[in-house]
Design a protein around this motif. Structure first.
Motif, PDB file in Angstrom:
ATOM      1  N   LEU A   1       0.984  -5.635  -1.012  1.00  0.00           N
ATOM      2  CA  LEU A   1       0.117  -5.003  -2.006  1.00  0.00           C
ATOM      3  C   LEU A   1       0.854  -4.998  -3.336  1.00  0.00           C
ATOM      4  CD1 LEU A   1       0.052  -3.310   0.887  1.00  0.00           C
ATOM      5  CD2 LEU A   1      -1.785  -2.117  -0.311  1.00  0.00           C
ATOM      6  N   GLY A   2       0.220  -5.555  -4.365  1.00  0.00           N
ATOM      7  CA  GLY A   2       0.956  -5.637  -5.617  1.00  0.00           C
ATOM      8  C   GLY A   2       0.098  -5.855  -6.832  1.00  0.00           C
ATOM      9  N   THR A   3       0.780  -6.079  -7.945  1.00  0.00           N
ATOM     10  CA  THR A   3       0.085  -6.288  -9.214  1.00  0.00           C
ATOM     11  C   THR A   3      -0.517  -7.683  -9.270  1.00  0.00           C
ATOM     12  OG1 THR A   3       2.173  -7.031 -10.125  1.00  0.00           O
ATOM     13  CG2 THR A   3       1.522  -4.775 -10.572  1.00  0.00           C
TER      14      THR A   3
ATOM     15  N   ALA B   1       3.657 -14.843   8.950  1.00  0.00           N
ATOM     16  CA  ALA B   1       2.988 -14.995   7.657  1.00  0.00           C
ATOM     17  C   ALA B   1       2.331 -13.674   7.315  1.00  0.00           C
ATOM     18  CB  ALA B   1       1.951 -16.101   7.717  1.00  0.00           C
ATOM     19  N   LEU B   2       2.042 -13.490   6.056  1.00  0.00           N
ATOM     20  CA  LEU B   2       1.374 -12.260   5.648  1.00  0.00           C
ATOM     21  C   LEU B   2       0.013 -12.171   6.324  1.00  0.00           C
ATOM     22  CD1 LEU B   2       2.068 -11.950   1.805  1.00  0.00           C
ATOM     23  CD2 LEU B   2       2.956 -10.517   3.642  1.00  0.00           C
ATOM     24  N   VAL B   3      -0.271 -10.993   6.835  1.00  0.00           N
ATOM     25  CA  VAL B   3      -1.539 -10.771   7.523  1.00  0.00           C
ATOM     26  C   VAL B   3      -2.645 -10.475   6.517  1.00  0.00           C
ATOM     27  CG1 VAL B   3      -2.728  -9.148   9.028  1.00  0.00           C
ATOM     28  CG2 VAL B   3      -0.444  -9.973   9.630  1.00  0.00           C
ATOM     29  N   ASP B   4      -2.260  -9.852   5.409  1.00  0.00           N
ATOM     30  CA  ASP B   4      -3.264  -9.489   4.413  1.00  0.00           C
ATOM     31  C   ASP B   4      -2.548  -9.290   3.089  1.00  0.00           C
ATOM     32  OD1 ASP B   4      -5.563  -8.811   3.163  1.00  0.00           O
ATOM     33  OD2 ASP B   4      -5.987  -7.012   4.361  1.00  0.00           O
ATOM     34  N   ARG B   5      -3.313  -9.355   2.024  1.00  0.00           N
ATOM     35  CA  ARG B   5      -2.728  -9.052   0.712  1.00  0.00           C
ATOM     36  C   ARG B   5      -3.786  -8.464  -0.195  1.00  0.00           C
ATOM     37  NH1 ARG B   5      -0.117 -14.325  -1.102  1.00  0.00           N
ATOM     38  NH2 ARG B   5       0.279 -14.645   1.107  1.00  0.00           N
ATOM     39  N   GLU B   6      -3.313  -7.642  -1.124  1.00  0.00           N
ATOM     40  CA  GLU B   6      -4.257  -6.926  -1.984  1.00  0.00           C
ATOM     41  C   GLU B   6      -3.612  -6.792  -3.363  1.00  0.00           C
ATOM     42  OE1 GLU B   6      -7.191  -5.490  -0.881  1.00  0.00           O
ATOM     43  OE2 GLU B   6      -7.697  -4.243  -2.618  1.00  0.00           O
ATOM     44  N   PHE B   7      -4.411  -7.063  -4.402  1.00  0.00           N
ATOM     45  CA  PHE B   7      -3.850  -6.995  -5.750  1.00  0.00           C
ATOM     46  C   PHE B   7      -4.628  -6.013  -6.611  1.00  0.00           C
ATOM     47  CE2 PHE B   7      -2.735 -11.088  -4.005  1.00  0.00           C
ATOM     48  CZ  PHE B   7      -1.396 -11.191  -4.319  1.00  0.00           C
ATOM     49  N   TYR B   8      -3.961  -5.504  -7.630  1.00  0.00           N
ATOM     50  CA  TYR B   8      -4.648  -4.615  -8.556  1.00  0.00           C
ATOM     51  C   TYR B   8      -4.144  -4.913  -9.954  1.00  0.00           C
ATOM     52  CZ  TYR B   8      -0.557  -1.768  -9.710  1.00  0.00           C
ATOM     53  OH  TYR B   8       0.650  -1.333 -10.190  1.00  0.00           O
ATOM     54  N   SER B   9      -4.841  -4.356 -10.926  1.00  0.00           N
ATOM     55  CA  SER B   9      -4.291  -4.356 -12.291  1.00  0.00           C
ATOM     56  C   SER B   9      -4.833  -3.134 -13.017  1.00  0.00           C
ATOM     57  CB  SER B   9      -4.681  -5.628 -13.034  1.00  0.00           C
ATOM     58  OG  SER B   9      -6.073  -5.701 -13.155  1.00  0.00           O
TER      59      SER B   9
ATOM     60  N   GLY C   1      -2.423   2.779  -5.431  1.00  0.00           N
ATOM     61  CA  GLY C   1      -1.698   2.660  -4.173  1.00  0.00           C
ATOM     62  C   GLY C   1      -2.507   3.239  -3.021  1.00  0.00           C
ATOM     63  N   ARG C   2      -3.092   4.378  -3.257  1.00  0.00           N
ATOM     64  CA  ARG C   2      -3.912   5.005  -2.210  1.00  0.00           C
ATOM     65  C   ARG C   2      -5.093   4.113  -1.863  1.00  0.00           C
ATOM     66  NH1 ARG C   2      -3.080  10.770  -2.211  1.00  0.00           N
ATOM     67  NH2 ARG C   2      -4.964  10.989  -0.970  1.00  0.00           N
ATOM     68  N   GLU C   3      -5.791   3.696  -2.916  1.00  0.00           N
ATOM     69  CA  GLU C   3      -7.008   2.930  -2.715  1.00  0.00           C
ATOM     70  C   GLU C   3      -6.738   1.616  -2.003  1.00  0.00           C
ATOM     71  OE1 GLU C   3      -9.150   4.597  -6.817  1.00  0.00           O
ATOM     72  OE2 GLU C   3      -8.536   2.492  -6.655  1.00  0.00           O
ATOM     73  N   MET C   4      -5.698   0.934  -2.474  1.00  0.00           N
ATOM     74  CA  MET C   4      -5.385  -0.363  -1.880  1.00  0.00           C
ATOM     75  C   MET C   4      -4.983  -0.198  -0.417  1.00  0.00           C
ATOM     76  SD  MET C   4      -3.217  -1.733  -5.089  1.00  0.00           S
ATOM     77  CE  MET C   4      -2.588  -3.246  -4.407  1.00  0.00           C
ATOM     78  N   THR C   5      -4.210   0.851  -0.157  1.00  0.00           N
ATOM     79  CA  THR C   5      -3.764   1.091   1.206  1.00  0.00           C
ATOM     80  C   THR C   5      -4.968   1.318   2.121  1.00  0.00           C
ATOM     81  OG1 THR C   5      -1.763   2.102   0.337  1.00  0.00           O
ATOM     82  CG2 THR C   5      -2.326   2.571   2.632  1.00  0.00           C
ATOM     83  N   GLU C   6      -5.872   2.129   1.645  1.00  0.00           N
ATOM     84  CA  GLU C   6      -7.075   2.379   2.430  1.00  0.00           C
ATOM     85  C   GLU C   6      -7.825   1.068   2.678  1.00  0.00           C
ATOM     86  OE1 GLU C   6      -9.774   5.302   0.802  1.00  0.00           O
ATOM     87  OE2 GLU C   6     -10.645   5.539   2.815  1.00  0.00           O
ATOM     88  N   ALA C   7      -7.971   0.293   1.625  1.00  0.00           N
ATOM     89  CA  ALA C   7      -8.693  -0.973   1.741  1.00  0.00           C
ATOM     90  C   ALA C   7      -8.054  -1.877   2.793  1.00  0.00           C
ATOM     91  CB  ALA C   7      -8.725  -1.674   0.393  1.00  0.00           C
ATOM     92  N   VAL C   8      -6.740  -2.008   2.707  1.00  0.00           N
ATOM     93  CA  VAL C   8      -6.053  -2.915   3.630  1.00  0.00           C
ATOM     94  C   VAL C   8      -6.157  -2.411   5.070  1.00  0.00           C
ATOM     95  CG1 VAL C   8      -3.786  -3.780   4.336  1.00  0.00           C
ATOM     96  CG2 VAL C   8      -4.467  -3.877   1.935  1.00  0.00           C
ATOM     97  N   LEU C   9      -5.911  -1.118   5.248  1.00  0.00           N
ATOM     98  CA  LEU C   9      -5.907  -0.584   6.617  1.00  0.00           C
ATOM     99  C   LEU C   9      -7.301  -0.662   7.233  1.00  0.00           C
ATOM    100  CD1 LEU C   9      -3.450   2.443   6.358  1.00  0.00           C
ATOM    101  CD2 LEU C   9      -3.039   0.103   7.145  1.00  0.00           C
ATOM    102  N   THR C  10      -8.317  -0.550   6.402  1.00  0.00           N
ATOM    103  CA  THR C  10      -9.684  -0.657   6.904  1.00  0.00           C
ATOM    104  C   THR C  10     -10.009  -2.099   7.277  1.00  0.00           C
ATOM    105  OG1 THR C  10     -10.292   1.097   5.376  1.00  0.00           O
ATOM    106  CG2 THR C  10     -12.101  -0.160   6.376  1.00  0.00           C
TER     107      THR C  10
END
Lengths: 320, 320
Positions: free
Chosen positions: B167-169, B194-202, B210-219
């Motif tokens: 999870l990153g920028t 390999a990475l199972v998932d990835r999520e980006f924000y800006s 961080g909260r939102e992305m974490t929720e998104a990924v875990l869901t």
DNA sequence: ATACGATATGTTAGCGGTAACAGCAGTAAT
DNA sequence: ATTACTGCTGTTACCGCTAACATATCGTAT
């Protein structure tokens, strides 16, 4: 001379010559010497910005406001940091003034006598920011911290809290935190109350300090039902402490901070706070500098901004 | 001339005259014109510092290191902010070089071609900071972000995690975050993962993101058992999310960030991270500038610093 | 008294640009 | 043809300070 004209986009130059000049400049890697330019033209496109610190969230945001506004004026902010030391402020100011900037934006209204004199003599627009409880040298943009403290106290009292403690920085030169506390106590007194306890810190991780101080106060003064923090960081630490220890917030204990930092949005519960209009302060200050430079107005103006109280989830709803 | 000597503490002046000069200067509020001084002496006591942002915790700390070291050298840092834009970096650099500073400290090794050329031509010490994965123009002080990413991946794998998400920028110009991710994936690949998932924000509040992305990924990817964040702020947000939702950390999910920001000390559980040696980077960079000025050495040196992995409480103990 | 070195002060010529004005060609109006 | 004006380029005198050198002053050894 023609080169000078091309590089500054001033005066008429034929398109052909302009091209030749730019080409040559590019090839030679020529960077004009602003020192010589400034000396000759008596014009410097620098704005001195003097602030106490970069490490809390507040001044970077002010800087953003300043940079954004100055962006398309040709003016450039130059930052000096004082670490809340008046002597250092004086020397940074001296250093910066000796580069003959087009204006000065400086935090606070309290300066050494020498610094005051320099500001008054400088002959350029001066904007003192953050605070308006006092007499500015020239212009000022900010909020009344005394009023902010009062307002928060009134909200807390209205919500029914009576045993209130203050937790804040020890820094003797953080005049704005001091004024907030003064306003706060003033409003308490008017309601026939007084602070039940107070705790100060300096240095270290604010979040951690917030936890520690909160624990200390709650242990020492179990009757306390509200904690007023001098900034959001330590407030956030306190909030995390309460949540971790299953303390009923805002039922058993209410909490409030100050600044309205973005960080709070990510917390499990929203801390009550007052935003300090940081972006707006930066913007307005920069506008004054940029504007004055244009029309040469010298009269100082005072712009008071009004922070809004964000009750969040850590103050009970007022009892009517 | 005598006045000049007094005010610069250079050459012999009788005590009596010195007093008279200082007294007069004080009375007149005289501030020497450094522009003229610099033009005449061909010496400027300014050091250009060019960084992408002030609003995360990392660069202010670098600044602190720089200021501290420069404090007693007579050199003064001047900050320019680029907002992670290469074009803006180029123009800020041009602007600063035109003031003929004594040195340049600039973040990163990636610059526009024109910026590279300017740096190479400037004829003053240049220190590129934060990163050493690349070829510096002159000197460099920093860490290998690729290695840092690898190291973290190895630690995570050693601890037995297998379903790892990043999870990153989103910022295309945050080269250091990119390199960390590259190193990270490289080490995963070496272990057959390999990475199972990835999520980006800006943009926005990093903690909240961080909260939102974490929720998104875990869901989206319930099988994930480790979250690697590109910085501590979003990592902290993720940690708070997990704690709030009673997710077993580090049993069910492990977490790690990057930077070693002070903020983490105040969190209910310590996030695994790697400190980026920010203070040290600032100090060493400033030393190079200050030192070079003295002895005129021009050879560039590369100083690699080694971040230490702080496992905190959010990674399981390695299975042996 | 003279010469000499050390200390203290003054003089001159730039540093690299820009303001202000001067010159000069070409074009349009009288 | 003369004048007036515009568009372009060049000349000159600084801007406020400092490096380098010149001069003055003084005590002291010769």
């Amino acid at each position: 001379m023609t080169v000078s004209r091309v590089l500054r986009n001033r005066g008429d130059v034929s398109e052909a010559t302009r091209e030749r000049v730019l080409e040559a400049a590019r090839k030679l890697g020529y960077v004009p010497n602003k020192i010589a330019g400034a000396l000759a033209s008596q014009r410097v496109n620098l704005v001195a910005v003097i602030i106490p610190s970069l490490s809390n969230m507040v001044f970077p945001e002010v800087m953003t406001g300043i940079s954004d506004t100055l962006e398309d004026t040709g003016l450039q902010p130059v930052v000096g940091v004082t670490n809340y030391s008046p002597e250092r402020e004086e020397s940074v100011l001296y250093e910066m003034l000796s580069w003959r900037p087009s204006g000065v934006i400086i935090a606070g209204l309290e300066h050494t006598e020498a610094a005051q004199a320099m500001l008054a003599q400088a002959g350029i627009p001066i904007v003192e920011i953050m605070d308006i409880d006092g007499t500015p040298v020239d212009s000022a943009v900010g909020i009344s911290h005394r009023r902010a403290g009062r307002q928060m106290a009134e909200a807390i009292i209205a919500a029914g809290y009576r045993n209130i403690a203050f937790l804040g920085t020890m820094m003797p030169y953080d005049h704005r935190a001091r004024k907030r506390l003064e306003g706060f106590e003033e409003a308490l007194a008017k309601a026939g109350l007084a602070l039940v306890d107070r705790e100060f810190y300096s240095g270290g991780s604010a979040l951690l300090k917030g936890r520690e101080m909160t624990e200390a106060v709650l242990t020492r003064s179990p009757q306390v039902d509200f904690l007023y923090y001098s900034n959001d960081m330590i407030g956030a630490g306190g909030l995390l402490y309460c949540l971790a220890n299953n303390i009923d917030v805002p039922g058993r204990i209410g909490l409030a901070g100050f600044n309205g930092v973005e960080l709070l949005d990510g917390l499990p519960r929203k801390l009550a706070t007052m935003d300090a209009c940081r972006l707006e302060i930066g913007r307005r200050a920069a506008e004054i500098i940029a504007g004055k430079r244009q029309n040469g107005v010298i009269g100082g103006e005072v712009i008071e901004l009004f922070p809004t109280l964000q009750p969040g989830d850590t103050i009970r709803k007022p009892v009517l």
